[in-house]
Design a protein around this motif. Structure first.
Motif, PDB file in Angstrom:
ATOM      1  N   UNK A   1       0.815  -1.225   0.000  1.00  0.00           N
ATOM      2  CA  UNK A   1       0.000   0.000   0.000  1.00  0.00           C
ATOM      3  C   UNK A   1       0.844   1.268   0.000  1.00  0.00           C
ATOM      4  N   UNK A   2       2.180   1.121   0.129  1.00  0.00           N
ATOM      5  CA  UNK A   2       3.100   2.260   0.198  1.00  0.00           C
ATOM      6  C   UNK A   2       2.728   3.210   1.344  1.00  0.00           C
ATOM      7  N   UNK A   3       2.494   2.640   2.513  1.00  0.00           N
ATOM      8  CA  UNK A   3       2.045   3.432   3.660  1.00  0.00           C
ATOM      9  C   UNK A   3       2.918   3.183   4.883  1.00  0.00           C
ATOM     10  N   UNK A   4       3.152   4.245   5.639  1.00  0.00           N
ATOM     11  CA  UNK A   4       3.683   4.091   6.984  1.00  0.00           C
ATOM     12  C   UNK A   4       2.543   3.687   7.910  1.00  0.00           C
ATOM     13  N   UNK A   5       2.893   3.209   9.087  1.00  0.00           N
ATOM     14  CA  UNK A   5       1.882   2.959  10.120  1.00  0.00           C
ATOM     15  C   UNK A   5       1.577   4.288  10.801  1.00  0.00           C
ATOM     16  N   UNK A   6       0.322   4.689  10.753  1.00  0.00           N
ATOM     17  CA  UNK A   6      -0.091   5.964  11.338  1.00  0.00           C
ATOM     18  C   UNK A   6      -0.436   5.813  12.818  1.00  0.00           C
ATOM     19  N   UNK A   7      -1.033   4.670  13.168  1.00  0.00           N
ATOM     20  CA  UNK A   7      -1.500   4.450  14.537  1.00  0.00           C
ATOM     21  C   UNK A   7      -1.215   3.008  14.949  1.00  0.00           C
ATOM     22  N   UNK A   8      -0.726   2.833  16.178  1.00  0.00           N
ATOM     23  CA  UNK A   8      -0.425   1.498  16.705  1.00  0.00           C
ATOM     24  C   UNK A   8      -1.068   1.347  18.077  1.00  0.00           C
ATOM     25  N   UNK A   9      -1.834   0.262  18.243  1.00  0.00           N
ATOM     26  CA  UNK A   9      -2.467  -0.062  19.523  1.00  0.00           C
ATOM     27  C   UNK A   9      -1.882  -1.388  20.001  1.00  0.00           C
ATOM     28  N   UNK A  10      -1.345  -1.402  21.220  1.00  0.00           N
ATOM     29  CA  UNK A  10      -0.692  -2.605  21.740  1.00  0.00           C
ATOM     30  C   UNK A  10      -1.412  -3.068  23.001  1.00  0.00           C
ATOM     31  N   UNK A  11      -1.879  -4.302  22.988  1.00  0.00           N
ATOM     32  CA  UNK A  11      -2.397  -4.945  24.200  1.00  0.00           C
ATOM     33  C   UNK A  11      -1.224  -5.673  24.841  1.00  0.00           C
ATOM     34  N   UNK A  12      -0.678  -5.073  25.889  1.00  0.00           N
ATOM     35  CA  UNK A  12       0.558  -5.604  26.481  1.00  0.00           C
ATOM     36  C   UNK A  12       0.379  -6.959  27.143  1.00  0.00           C
ATOM     37  N   UNK A  13      -0.852  -7.330  27.489  1.00  0.00           N
ATOM     38  CA  UNK A  13      -1.076  -8.644  28.084  1.00  0.00           C
ATOM     39  C   UNK A  13      -0.825  -9.755  27.060  1.00  0.00           C
TER      40      UNK A  13
END
Length: 334
Positions: free
Chosen positions: A112-124
């Motif tokens: 898609x030629x895209x950077x990651x704009x948003x990252x959500x991490x569930x640390x569990x």
């Protein structure tokens, strides 16, 4: 059917610009020639990309009002026994499964030629994996616009400490912290981003107001932490002498006390404004009206207003909690 690659170049680029991610994926499979043209002509960062790192990992693309959600395949993601884990409470990525997940993400975003704009991490679901996750993220791009952390674990805080020391967030950092070990050490984070939101249930000592003073954020929301008037007094004195110079707004809570105002304003030389005075502050294009308040002037001439709201709830220890807002007025508008 007329082949898309036979269209004039300008028309072909216009067709690509109006495709959704799923459209592009379908077109990508049609022919090698089209595949090569797509790789050559697709504009960069045409989509906003959000990744959710959890057991059911997802990638979401946004383009205008259009939103599409895709499951991200990774090693063992189709294991039948994963579906039987209640609320996914016992799941955690292995090194190999996480490596295969990030490889899948790289493949999709490269297409898609895209950077990651948003990252959500569930640390569990990512116990002990923060070096691997942030090593991968920081190698593939210099920064990320939005980072959301869900941190709930009765264990060592090394993962949380690693996140705070190695993240590079531009716009917003949102963190939900729950169930930290008793007597844990302060982490003393220094956070730099436009918007900081901290929800800490129950309130822990991993972060204090001095850490906010040492950070560099424009808009700050402390949803759960509750601080005393004396702690807020120290924070406001630090701001008056030049800390956190980009701060424009902070929404938080203060513990009510009999001498709250005198403790809060001790040594600050504040000007109390009459309740009849109504001033409007624009926060992210939304106007907010503030009545009265306590004005504090910084050494460079900027003025902040402290507004103490009504009692909003009673803490478990019986202490009453009030809303607490600080607004830093743009020059010449207060």
């Amino acid at each position: 059917m007329f082949p898309l690659t036979k269209f004039p170049y300008v028309v072909f680029k216009e067709i690509l610009a109006n495709c959704n991610a799923s459209d592009l994926n379908a077109l990508f499979q049609t022919s090698r020639r089209f595949k090569n043209n797509l790789i050559r002509d697709l504009p960069r960062n045409m989509f906003g990309v959000e990744i959710v790192l959890q057991m059911m990992a997802t990638l979401r693309t946004t383009k205008g009002d259009n939103l599409e959600l895709f499951s991200i395949p990774y090693l063992d993601s189709d294991r039948s026994d994963l579906k039987d884990i209640p609320d996914s409470a016992m799941f955690s990525f292995s090194n190999d499964s996480l490596a295969s997940l990030t490889l899948s993400i790289d493949g999709i975003t490269r297409f898609l030629k895209c950077d990651i704009d948003s990252l959500i991490i569930d640390c569990t679901h990512c116990i002990g994996m923060m070096p691997q996750i942030f090593g991968w993220l920081n190698e593939r791009q210099q920064s990320i616009n939005h980072l959301t952390i869900n941190y709930q674990a009765e264990r060592d805080v090394e993962d949380l400490d690693f996140i705070l020391k190695n993240m590079n967030v531009v716009e917003s950092f949102t963190i939900y912290v729950d169930t930290l070990p008793d007597g844990m050490r302060p982490l003393n984070p220094k956070i730099k981003c436009d918007f900081l939101s901290v929800t800490d249930v129950p309130s822990n000592n991993w972060m204090c107001l001095n850490d906010i003073s040492n950070s560099d954020c424009k808009h700050i929301q402390l949803s759960a932490p509750k601080f005393t008037p004396t702690e807020w007094n120290i924070f406001l004195k630090s701001w008056r002498y030049g800390s956190n110079q980009r701060m424009e707004y902070i929404a938080a809570k203060i513990i009510d006390s009999e001498d709250m105002i005198s403790e809060l304003t001790d040594g600050l030389n504040v000007e109390e404004r009459d309740e009849s005075l109504i001033r409007t502050f624009v926060l992210i294009s939304t106007p907010w009206a503030f009545r009265g308040g306590l004005d504090i002037k910084r050494q460079d001439g900027k003025v902040a207003t402290v507004v103490i709201g009504p009692i909003i709830h009673e803490a478990d220890d019986g202490k009453q909690i009030r809303a607490f807002t600080v607004v830093v007025w743009p020059e010449g508008t207060n």
